[in-house]
Design an enzyme around this catalytic site. Sequence first.
Site, short mmCIF file in Angstrom:
data_model
loop_
_atom_site.label_atom_id
_atom_site.label_comp_id
_atom_site.label_asym_id
_atom_site.label_seq_id
_atom_site.Cartn_x
_atom_site.Cartn_y
_atom_site.Cartn_z
N ARG A 113 -2.87 -0.65 -6.23
CA ARG A 113 -3.47 -1.78 -5.50
C ARG A 113 -4.99 -1.80 -5.65
O ARG A 113 -5.71 -2.16 -4.72
CB ARG A 113 -3.08 -1.71 -4.02
CG ARG A 113 -1.57 -1.77 -3.79
CD ARG A 113 -1.23 -1.68 -2.32
NE ARG A 113 0.21 -1.64 -2.10
CZ ARG A 113 0.99 -2.71 -2.02
NH1 ARG A 113 0.46 -3.92 -2.14
NH2 ARG A 113 2.29 -2.59 -1.83
N SER A 195 -1.30 8.43 -8.03
CA SER A 195 -0.21 7.47 -7.90
C SER A 195 0.06 6.78 -9.24
O SER A 195 0.39 7.43 -10.22
CB SER A 195 -0.53 6.46 -6.79
OG SER A 195 0.57 5.64 -6.51
N GLU A 307 5.79 9.31 -1.42
CA GLU A 307 5.38 10.68 -1.72
C GLU A 307 6.59 11.57 -1.97
O GLU A 307 6.51 12.53 -2.74
CB GLU A 307 4.53 11.25 -0.58
CG GLU A 307 3.74 12.49 -0.97
CD GLU A 307 2.70 12.22 -2.05
OE1 GLU A 307 2.18 13.21 -2.62
OE2 GLU A 307 2.40 11.03 -2.32
N HIS A 337 1.81 9.61 0.97
CA HIS A 337 1.20 8.91 -0.16
C HIS A 337 0.00 8.12 0.36
O HIS A 337 0.05 6.89 0.53
CB HIS A 337 2.24 7.97 -0.78
CG HIS A 337 2.01 7.66 -2.22
ND1 HIS A 337 2.23 8.58 -3.22
CD2 HIS A 337 1.59 6.53 -2.85
CE1 HIS A 337 1.97 8.03 -4.40
NE2 HIS A 337 1.55 6.78 -4.20
N TRP A 339 -4.68 8.35 1.17
CA TRP A 339 -5.98 8.86 0.71
C TRP A 339 -6.38 10.16 1.38
O TRP A 339 -7.23 10.89 0.84
CB TRP A 339 -7.04 7.79 0.90
CG TRP A 339 -6.91 6.70 -0.13
CD1 TRP A 339 -6.27 5.50 0.01
CD2 TRP A 339 -7.41 6.73 -1.46
NE1 TRP A 339 -6.33 4.79 -1.16
CE2 TRP A 339 -7.04 5.51 -2.08
CE3 TRP A 339 -8.14 7.65 -2.21
CZ2 TRP A 339 -7.36 5.20 -3.41
CZ3 TRP A 339 -8.47 7.36 -3.52
CH2 TRP A 339 -8.07 6.15 -4.10
#
Length: 478
Positions: A113, A195, A307, A337, A339
């Site tokens: 994204r 990712s 994740e 999953h 930051w």
Amino acid sequence: MAWIPTDHFPAPASSGAATRPAWLRPAVLRPVAIVLAVCVVLFALATLLVSNNKAAALIGHPEKLRPGCTWDSSGNYVQNCKVWSPSNNRWVIVQIRASNTSTQGVYLLDGMRARDDRSAWTTDVQAAKVYDGKSDTTLVMPVGGASSFYTDWNGGAGAANTPIKQETFLTSELPDYLNREFGVAKSGNAIVGLSMSAGPAVTLAEKHPEQFKVVQAMSGYYQTNNPLGALGVFATQTMVSNYTNGILNMWGAPGSAQWQQNDASQNLAKLKENGQVLIVSSGNAFLSPQEMAKLKPADQISAILLEALSAVSTVLFQLQAAQAGVSVISLPNYGGHDWDNWNRALQAGKTSVIEGMKAAPPVTNKTTVLAAARIATPSSSAAASSSSSAAPSASSSSSTSASSSAASSSAPASSSASQSSAAPSSEASVSTTPSAPASSNASTPASAAATTPVCASIDPSATPAANAETVPTCAPVP
């Protein structure tokens, strides 16, 4: 009147050519003028070339704003620079934090994204604080790339058929700019992906070993050249960017040669052949209290599921790397999953990345697992260094059968080590894989204890004024 001989009278005035000095005659002046003109032109060209060389040789100086760049709002001497990409036919924003004295750089790729105005490495994770001034490396954070898989597409993306040539930009066009404006070398750098970009980061390192000496991959999906992997690529591109044609326009029909070439797990032998260092990590899909507090309920479910899938792919990837004899540094992590997970991984892998770029010859044939309790602490790098130095290397006199036997026995050990990283642990575990018979390529990373010269007058957390012109002197800082 007395007669006077005519030879006493002066000769009558004649043309100027007859009375001019020899050096003023046109036959002499013309060549002299030509020579002078040529000298002036050559002097001007030499001055221009020297000035260009000075610009190209400007290494470091994070406080100096480069031409056409602006200071980023995140501070930490991050500059927003527009780089023209002929292959993509557009300007690409690249956020850059210059080193102090080094010519090496760390490329940080964004996720699925990715935004078009800035990299998440400057917001969700302030990479310029993790890799602060003492790390003495240039940070390169390209903006954009959502759903692109950081590759060169065969066709256009989406309804607008937008050209995507990410590999060309990252490995050809951007290095030229970085070398010219920031003094970043075109070889010996590192690349980091997370990712969606984790697998492509490994693939770019496999394809361009001269440019990327070290690769760090976080929470990736590495086995894409299979029906399940292709379905995952199609689903994510469609949901995130509405690239319904990406499944065909990117690498052609699934299962083709291009899909195999861009499957990170099927080309691991190239990392072994080139002596590159691979650093991998993933969370355990169990959200920490901090993550639970930050994420909405729907985002929590997504972070857990994504994740969990990444953890399975990462364990398999670690096994494949161990079997290929690749130099692997595994960073146990926790969380989902998100930051927070990748911030921990970036901090835990920093020293290994820097040491890997400096190592000559590069480190090969070892697998290191760091203690989960030491993640994101200064001692984590020491654990990596000590465990890597303990890794045994095979003798060049080892027989082929012994090597194959050792390689086959390394898979279970790596599997257990990878599975143990699924949850935080206070105990350090070290797993080593036997090296290939060619022990001449084996080496231990260079120590990071050496003094690194940095600009002592620079405060990495400050944002300089846009008109800053003063260049401070540099002095060794321990």
